[in-house]
Motif scaffolding. Sequence first.
Motif, short mmCIF file in Angstrom:
data_model
loop_
_atom_site.label_atom_id
_atom_site.label_comp_id
_atom_site.label_asym_id
_atom_site.label_seq_id
_atom_site.Cartn_x
_atom_site.Cartn_y
_atom_site.Cartn_z
N PRO A 419 -6.98 9.65 2.20
CA PRO A 419 -8.36 9.70 2.67
C PRO A 419 -8.93 8.40 3.19
CG PRO A 419 -8.13 10.73 0.51
CD PRO A 419 -6.87 9.98 0.79
N ARG A 420 -8.36 7.25 2.81
CA ARG A 420 -8.98 5.97 3.16
C ARG A 420 -8.16 5.20 4.18
NH1 ARG A 420 -12.93 4.05 -0.45
NH2 ARG A 420 -14.17 5.87 -1.04
N ARG A 421 -8.87 4.47 5.04
CA ARG A 421 -8.23 3.58 6.00
C ARG A 421 -8.05 2.21 5.38
NH1 ARG A 421 -12.40 3.65 10.71
NH2 ARG A 421 -11.24 1.75 11.17
N GLY A 422 -7.25 1.39 6.07
CA GLY A 422 -7.10 0.00 5.66
C GLY A 422 -5.99 -0.20 4.65
N TYR A 423 -6.09 -1.32 3.92
CA TYR A 423 -5.03 -1.69 2.98
C TYR A 423 -5.44 -1.34 1.54
CZ TYR A 423 -1.19 -4.41 1.02
OH TYR A 423 -0.05 -4.78 0.36
N ALA A 424 -6.44 -2.02 1.02
CA ALA A 424 -6.97 -1.72 -0.32
C ALA A 424 -8.48 -1.71 -0.20
CB ALA A 424 -6.51 -2.74 -1.35
N ALA A 425 -9.07 -0.51 -0.18
CA ALA A 425 -10.51 -0.38 0.07
C ALA A 425 -11.35 -0.75 -1.15
CB ALA A 425 -10.84 1.05 0.50
N ALA A 426 -10.76 -0.84 -2.33
CA ALA A 426 -11.47 -1.22 -3.54
C ALA A 426 -10.51 -1.96 -4.45
CB ALA A 426 -12.05 0.00 -4.24
N LEU A 427 -11.04 -2.88 -5.24
CA LEU A 427 -10.23 -3.69 -6.14
C LEU A 427 -10.85 -3.69 -7.53
CD1 LEU A 427 -9.56 -6.80 -3.84
CD2 LEU A 427 -7.98 -4.92 -4.33
N ALA A 428 -9.99 -3.91 -8.53
CA ALA A 428 -10.45 -3.98 -9.91
C ALA A 428 -9.55 -4.97 -10.66
CB ALA A 428 -10.41 -2.61 -10.58
N CYS A 429 -10.05 -5.44 -11.79
CA CYS A 429 -9.26 -6.34 -12.63
C CYS A 429 -8.08 -5.57 -13.21
CB CYS A 429 -10.14 -6.89 -13.76
SG CYS A 429 -9.24 -7.92 -14.95
N ASP A 430 -6.89 -6.16 -13.14
CA ASP A 430 -5.71 -5.44 -13.61
C ASP A 430 -5.61 -5.39 -15.13
OD1 ASP A 430 -5.14 -8.07 -14.11
OD2 ASP A 430 -3.11 -8.01 -13.27
N GLY A 475 -5.85 -11.32 -12.11
CA GLY A 475 -5.03 -10.31 -11.46
C GLY A 475 -5.87 -9.18 -10.86
N LEU A 476 -5.35 -8.57 -9.80
CA LEU A 476 -6.05 -7.50 -9.10
C LEU A 476 -5.20 -6.25 -9.05
CD1 LEU A 476 -7.41 -9.51 -6.02
CD2 LEU A 476 -8.67 -8.90 -8.08
N ARG A 477 -5.83 -5.10 -9.11
CA ARG A 477 -5.20 -3.83 -8.86
C ARG A 477 -6.05 -3.06 -7.86
NH1 ARG A 477 -6.96 0.75 -11.53
NH2 ARG A 477 -4.83 1.54 -11.59
N ALA A 478 -5.43 -2.11 -7.21
CA ALA A 478 -6.13 -1.36 -6.16
C ALA A 478 -6.25 0.10 -6.57
CB ALA A 478 -5.39 -1.48 -4.84
N PRO A 479 -7.40 0.52 -7.14
CA PRO A 479 -7.56 1.94 -7.49
C PRO A 479 -7.69 2.84 -6.27
CG PRO A 479 -9.60 0.73 -7.90
CD PRO A 479 -8.56 -0.29 -7.55
N VAL A 480 -8.12 2.27 -5.13
CA VAL A 480 -8.24 3.04 -3.89
C VAL A 480 -7.39 2.36 -2.84
CG1 VAL A 480 -9.78 3.92 -2.11
CG2 VAL A 480 -10.58 3.76 -4.48
N VAL A 481 -6.34 3.05 -2.39
CA VAL A 481 -5.38 2.49 -1.45
C VAL A 481 -5.56 3.16 -0.10
CG1 VAL A 481 -2.92 2.22 -0.94
CG2 VAL A 481 -3.76 1.93 -3.28
N GLY A 482 -5.50 2.37 0.98
CA GLY A 482 -5.66 2.90 2.32
C GLY A 482 -4.34 3.28 2.96
N ASP A 483 -4.42 3.66 4.22
CA ASP A 483 -3.24 4.15 4.92
C ASP A 483 -2.20 3.05 5.15
OD1 ASP A 483 -5.25 3.14 6.85
OD2 ASP A 483 -3.73 3.64 8.34
N VAL A 484 -2.66 1.80 5.36
CA VAL A 484 -1.72 0.71 5.62
C VAL A 484 -0.89 0.41 4.37
CG1 VAL A 484 -1.51 -1.70 6.31
CG2 VAL A 484 -3.24 -0.25 7.39
N ARG A 485 -1.56 0.33 3.22
CA ARG A 485 -0.83 0.08 1.97
C ARG A 485 0.08 1.27 1.64
NH1 ARG A 485 -1.72 -2.80 -2.84
NH2 ARG A 485 0.03 -2.37 -4.23
N THR A 486 -0.38 2.48 1.89
CA THR A 486 0.46 3.66 1.64
C THR A 486 1.72 3.62 2.49
OG1 THR A 486 -1.51 4.96 1.11
CG2 THR A 486 0.48 6.17 1.65
N ALA A 487 1.55 3.28 3.77
CA ALA A 487 2.72 3.18 4.65
C ALA A 487 3.67 2.09 4.17
CB ALA A 487 2.26 2.90 6.08
N GLU A 488 3.13 1.00 3.66
CA GLU A 488 3.97 -0.08 3.15
C GLU A 488 4.79 0.39 1.95
OE1 GLU A 488 2.73 -3.82 0.61
OE2 GLU A 488 2.24 -4.16 2.73
N GLU A 489 4.14 1.12 1.03
CA GLU A 489 4.85 1.60 -0.15
C GLU A 489 5.91 2.63 0.22
OE1 GLU A 489 1.78 3.10 -2.62
OE2 GLU A 489 1.05 1.12 -3.23
N LEU A 490 5.57 3.54 1.14
CA LEU A 490 6.55 4.55 1.54
C LEU A 490 7.69 3.93 2.34
CD1 LEU A 490 4.17 7.48 2.52
CD2 LEU A 490 5.57 7.27 0.46
#
Length: 691
Positions: A419-430, A475-490
């Motif tokens: 659903p989201r564009r970009g790399y990591a649309a939201a960040l949180a403390c890991d 440290g950072l974690r990404a609870p909301v991942v965009g299409d760019v990060r998803t493509a990188e993981e796949l």
Amino acid sequence: MAASSGSTRGGTGDTGPDPELLPGLVRQQVRVSQARARETRARKAAAAATAEVDPVARVLVDAPLAHLDRDFDYSVPASMAEAARPGVRVKVRFAGHEADGYVLERTTTTAHGGALTPLRRVVGAEPVLSPVVAGLAAEVAERYAGTRADVLRLAVPPRHAAAEKQPTAPAPDPARWDAEAAAAAWADHDTGEAFLRHLHEGGAPRAAWHPAPGTDWPRSLAHAAAATLAGGRGSLLCVPDGRDVARVSAALDDVLGPGHHVALTAEAGPAARYRDFLAVSRGVRRVVVGTRAAALAPVHDLGLVAVWDDGDDLLAEPRAPYPHAREVLLLRAAREGTAALVGGFGATAEAAYLLRTGWARPLRATRATVRDRVRVEVAGATDLARERDPHGRGARVPAAAHAVLRAGLEHGPVLVQTPRRGYAAALACDRCRTPCRCPRCTGPLALGGPLEPPVCRWCATPAPAWTCPECGGHGLRAPVVGDVRTAEELGRAFPRARVRTSAGDRVLARVDASPQVVVATPGAEPVADGGYTAVLLLDAWLLLDRVDLRAEEEALRRWSNAVGLTRPGARAVVVADPAHPAVQALVRWDQPGHAEREVDQRREAHLPPSSRLASLTAEPGALDDALTLLAPPASAEVLGPAPVADGRERVVVRVPRGEGTALSRALGELQRVRSARKLDPVRVQVDPPTL
């Protein structure tokens, strides 16, 4: 100054103008003045001589003010008697200025007591406003509490003089009509053959269409248009965007043959758009496909109106009076007695309401066809799946989803929707999961790429040294991942497969049939040659958790559109709560059933489509004035005011559906009163797509 600048003659000290030049200048000025006087007398004489037949022109002036939305009578000069036909553009004198307008009709009498002002000139002899479209514009304006001038700006494109002078090439004769191919295209539907037969015989069937996954819906629409054209009538097909227009246009070329239809889109450019509009207005082309504005196209002998994916918000006009293409087409079907087809892989509550009231009949794929086309499953929904992958419920891409993608890549392309564009649309403390906020403006932080520092989404301030205010972690974690990060993981998961993205301003229209992973946001999914072998729907909770009246309906529609791009025998996996009603509707491919449930819930809450709503948005003072002047039906409920952006407030007025016309008329009268008194503007939306 003229006297002091003259030259001296004979040493007399005379400083006046040169006497040898003065008579010539005077004669020239006299000639110019006399010519102007003759032209003025001729113009006044021509204006005084009115046409002998129908000397009164009823004109709709292009005035933006609501209280001026009425017809005005002008006299027709004898010199314009032939050119000033109903439907042509004219220039008139209005409120001390020259204004544009359309001639609605020519009459012999007028209710005006004084002398009529003559038309100034006719702007082109082309009648661009047909009586049918003029009447439809009036009805749309009343339905949405707007003005006819605003509606006609959507209906009639700006004039292009060069295109207007060119004749329209005749359509190749005859158009193709293959009854057997049409029957084959609709064979998977319970009543598809009967629907085509009614179209061909000149009937007016009205249906809510729900095809099976993998259905070539552009070709099905093309065959419906061909059946209508073979019966001697035209068709009007509305789709959400230009990519859909291109698909339907290609199908029409293949089914009807080239040159038998036009595509009306804003992307075509002013000359091409006006040329195609004239081809329809002149009756040379009677099959039209286009985006939302095409719902007002002047198709001759209209026999079929159709809208595909009517839940897409692109079909709602963002300019006043904010009409929806589906509603415009339904009004048109009722006015002109045409067939109507409302279709999509998803199903809206409005389409379900048409079925419930009996206005339309269901036109659905058979259950056997649905079972053969695709199998939709939920990741981790069974006990066996949880035993095989104990951590799958907490994973973004469970092992079962990886297995489906891997199997699909052996035979062709696979689609991953996120659903989201970009790399990591939201960040949180890991460590403590505290959302990362900007230390400057408290806005949310996001990542634009794997090597970029966190950046505030509000003020764009980088935060490379962010520290968690709760636990002191870095440290950072990404609870909301965009299409760019998803493509990188796949890409790491499937190193031998090509990975492509389609989102934002990089939307792919089509991909080939080679094995590849396509990561796309909702609405940006490209069409795959032959269809996708597998579809993976990620982050379903993001679509379902939206605070919106249509959150579930919209989520199901977007998932269904992605699954609809598959080939027969494909598999689809959704990572979501298996007990959610929208997810269950997707698994069963029962979107109409979910829409029926939505209708029941909205009826209990007195929401559309069983009720009629209107939202009024303005600054607090202007909103109070509007509510004081508004005279709604006695059954009306006023909800609010509620604050919205920029210090404005919004009020919602709700009435039963049967009182919808009375509410629209009351809102229209409110707009006219406010316009006449020059009060502050109020934005009025009837049945807004969202609240």
